[in-house]
Write an enzyme that holds these catalytic residues in place. Structure first.
Site, PDB file in Angstrom:
ATOM      1  N   GLY A  29      -3.033  29.623   0.232  1.00  0.00           N
ATOM      2  CA  GLY A  29      -3.874  28.481  -0.146  1.00  0.00           C
ATOM      3  C   GLY A  29      -3.513  28.043  -1.555  1.00  0.00           C
ATOM      4  CB  VAL A  30      -0.747  26.406  -2.923  1.00  0.00           C
ATOM      5  CG1 VAL A  30      -0.193  26.100  -4.304  1.00  0.00           C
ATOM      6  CG2 VAL A  30      -0.178  27.734  -2.431  1.00  0.00           C
ATOM      7  N   GLY A  31      -4.255  25.203  -3.489  1.00  0.00           N
ATOM      8  CA  GLY A  31      -5.003  24.013  -3.910  1.00  0.00           C
ATOM      9  C   GLY A  31      -5.206  24.050  -5.412  1.00  0.00           C
TER      10      GLY A  31
ATOM     11  CB  VAL B  16      -8.214  28.198  -7.410  1.00  0.00           C
ATOM     12  CG1 VAL B  16      -8.111  29.578  -8.035  1.00  0.00           C
ATOM     13  CG2 VAL B  16      -9.585  27.603  -7.676  1.00  0.00           C
TER      14      VAL B  16
ATOM     15  CE  LYS C 293     -22.418  27.665  -1.958  1.00  0.00           C
ATOM     16  NZ  LYS C 293     -21.371  28.030  -2.909  1.00  0.00           N
TER      17      LYS C 293
END
Ligand code: NAD
Length: 355
Positions: free
Chosen positions: A185-187, A189, A86
Site C-alpha cells: 500500500g503506497v498511498g 503514508v 469513532k
C-alpha cells in the site's frame, strides 16, 4: 424494539467497557450514523468519521465499536489526554451533500465536545471544512483553515521509528540498512515511509493495487512487485500500509518475515488464529494502534489549539521508546505484543480513573 436486540447491544458495550453509543437518524435526508464513545477517562473521545456502504447495520455497529476501542488504546499509548471515539455513517458516500454534512455536524455538536471527529475513509477535506461550519468539535483541518493539514507525514515518521526500535530490540542495532522491507500500500503514508527507508539504504519491495502510485519510485534499492509476487520473498519487515485486515487466516500462512510493522488500522483479522500463528512463526507484531499514532498526535494538537508541526513530530518520536516498552512488557509477562500493548493502554486509563 425486541428485548433481545437491546440486550445484545448492552452485551456488546459491556464486553469491552464502552461508555456510550449515539444513534443519529434523519429520515428525510437519509442520514444514518452511529457515534461510538469508548472511553473518556483521559479526555474527550477522539477519532474520525468513516462513511461506508455497510452490508448491514450490525456490521456498522461492530465496526464503530471496534474502531472506537482501538482509538482509546491508541491515544492512551501515545500519552495523550484524549479518549477513544469513532463514528460511522451508513450509506453510499455519493449521497453526501452540504445539507447532509450539516445535519451530521449538528449531531456531533449536540454532544458538546464529548466526541471530536476527524477525517476517515470516504470523508474528504471538503467534508471536514463543511463540518467545521456547524461545530467546533472537528479536527484535521487543512493548514489554510487553521489546522495542521495532512497527518500522513507524522504517521510515516512514527512507523519508521517503530521499525528501528523493533530492530534495536531484536538485534542490538537499529539500522535498517540492507534490510528487506515489504511495503503493502503506497498511498500517502506508504510513499513517505518508502522515502525514509530508501534514504537509509533498505531494500524496499513495494506493491499497490494502483500502479501509478509506484511509478514515482526508481533505483536499485526498490523492487516493484506484481500481486502474485508479494509472498514469494522472505522479508525482515512486512509493513501493511493499505487497508485493514492484511494479516488474516489466509495471508498469515504465506507471510515470511521477522517483524510486522505498518500504518494500516486494524491489521489483524481472525484474531485468535492469527495471534497463535504469529507466535508459532516467531513473528514480532508491532501493533498498529501503537505505531501509527502520528495522525492522532497531530489532530490532538489541533484539539488543544497548539498548531505546531515540530511539536507533533517531537511527540511522535516517542513511539521509538513506546515500542521498546511494549516489547519488554510482552517478554516479561509472556504475552503477545498485541496483548501487551492493550494492557499498557488499559493501565494508563485505569490509573487515571482511580485518581
Ligand atoms: P491512502 O488512501 O493514501 O493509501 C492507501 C493505499 O493503499 C492506496 O495507494 C491504495 O491504492 C492502496 N491499496 C488499497 N487496497 C490495497 C490492496 N489490497 N493492496 C495494496 N494496496 C492497496 O491512505 P493513507 O493515508 O496512506 O493510509 C494508509 C493506512 O494507514 C490506512 O489504513 C489508514 O487508515 C492508516 N492510517 C493513516 C493515517 C494517516 O495519517 N494518513 C494515520 C493512521 C493510520
Amino acid at each position: 424494539m425486541s428485548k433481545d436486540l437491546t440486550k445484545s447491544i448492552f452485551e456488546l458495550l459491556n464486553k469491552n467497557d464502552h461508555e456510550q453509543l449515539v444513534y443519529c437518524c434523519d429520515k428525510e435526508i437519509g442520514l444514518k450514523a452511529i457515534i461510538g464513545i469508548h472511553n473518556t477517562a483521559l479526555g474527550p473521545a477522539m477519532g474520525g468519521t468513516r462513511m461506508w456502504n455497510y452490508n448491514s447495520e450490525e456490521e456498522a455497529l461492530n465496526d464503530v465499536v471496534n474502531l472506537s476501542m482501538a482509538m482509546s488504546y491508541k491515544s492512551s499509548l501515545a500519552g495523550l489526554n484524549a479518549g477513544g471515539g469513532k463514528a460511522v455513517i451508513i450509506g453510499d458516500p455519493k449521497i453526501k451533500n452540504e445539507k447532509f454534512i450539516k445535519r451530521y455536524a449538528e449531531f456531533i455538536n449536540d454532544l458538546n465536545g464529548k466526541y471530536w471527529t476527524a477525517q476517515d475513509v470516504n470523508m474528504t477535506s471538503g467534508d471536514i471544512i463543511n463540518i467545521k461550519k456547524t461545530t467546533n468539535y472537528v479536527v484535521g483541518l487543512p493548514k489554510e483553515h487553521g489546522g495542521l493539514g495532512d497527518s500522513s507525514a507524522p504517521t510515516a515518521f512514527g512507523v519508521y521509528l517503530g521499525m528501528k526500535s523493533a530492530m534495536m530490540n531484536m538485534t542490538g542495532s537499529e539500522s535498517l540498512e540492507g534490510k528487506k522491507i515489504l511495503v503493502l500500500g503506497v498511498g500517502k503514508v506508504g510513499s513517505k515511509l518508502i522515502n525514509y527507508l530508501l534514504k537509509e539504504g533498505s531494500l524496499v519491495y513495494a506493491y499497490d493495487i494502483d500502479p501509478k502510485n509506484l511509478n514515482v519510485f526508481s533505483g536499485t534499492n526498490i523492487k516493484i512487485l506484481q500481486e502474485d509476487m508479494i509472498y514469494s520473498n522472505e522479508y525482515d519487515i512486512f509493513s501493511p500500509c493499505a487497508l485493514g485486515g492484511a494479516i488474516n487466516k489466509d495471508s498469515i500462512d504465506k507471510i515470511r518475515c521477522k517483524v510486522i510493522a505498518g500504518a494500516a488500522n486494524n491489521q489483524i483479522a481472525d484474531e485468535e488464529i492469527v495471534l497463535n500463528k504469529l507466535k508459532e512463526k516467531k513473528i514480532i507484531f508491532i501493533p498498529d494502534f501503537l505505531i501509527n499514532a502520528g495522525g492522532i498526535i497531530s489532530v490532538y494538537h489541533e484539539q488543544i489549539g497548539d498548531i505546531n508541526s515540530q511539536k507533533v513530530m517531537d511527540m511522535t518520536s516517542n513511539i521509538y521508546d513506546k515500542v521498546t516498552d511494549v516489547l519488554k512488557f510482552s517478554q516479561e509477562n509472556d504475552t503477545s505484543t498485541y496483548n501487551a500493548a492493550i494492557q499498557l493502554a488499559k493501565n494508563r486509563i485505569h490509573n487515571i480513573s482511580e485518581k
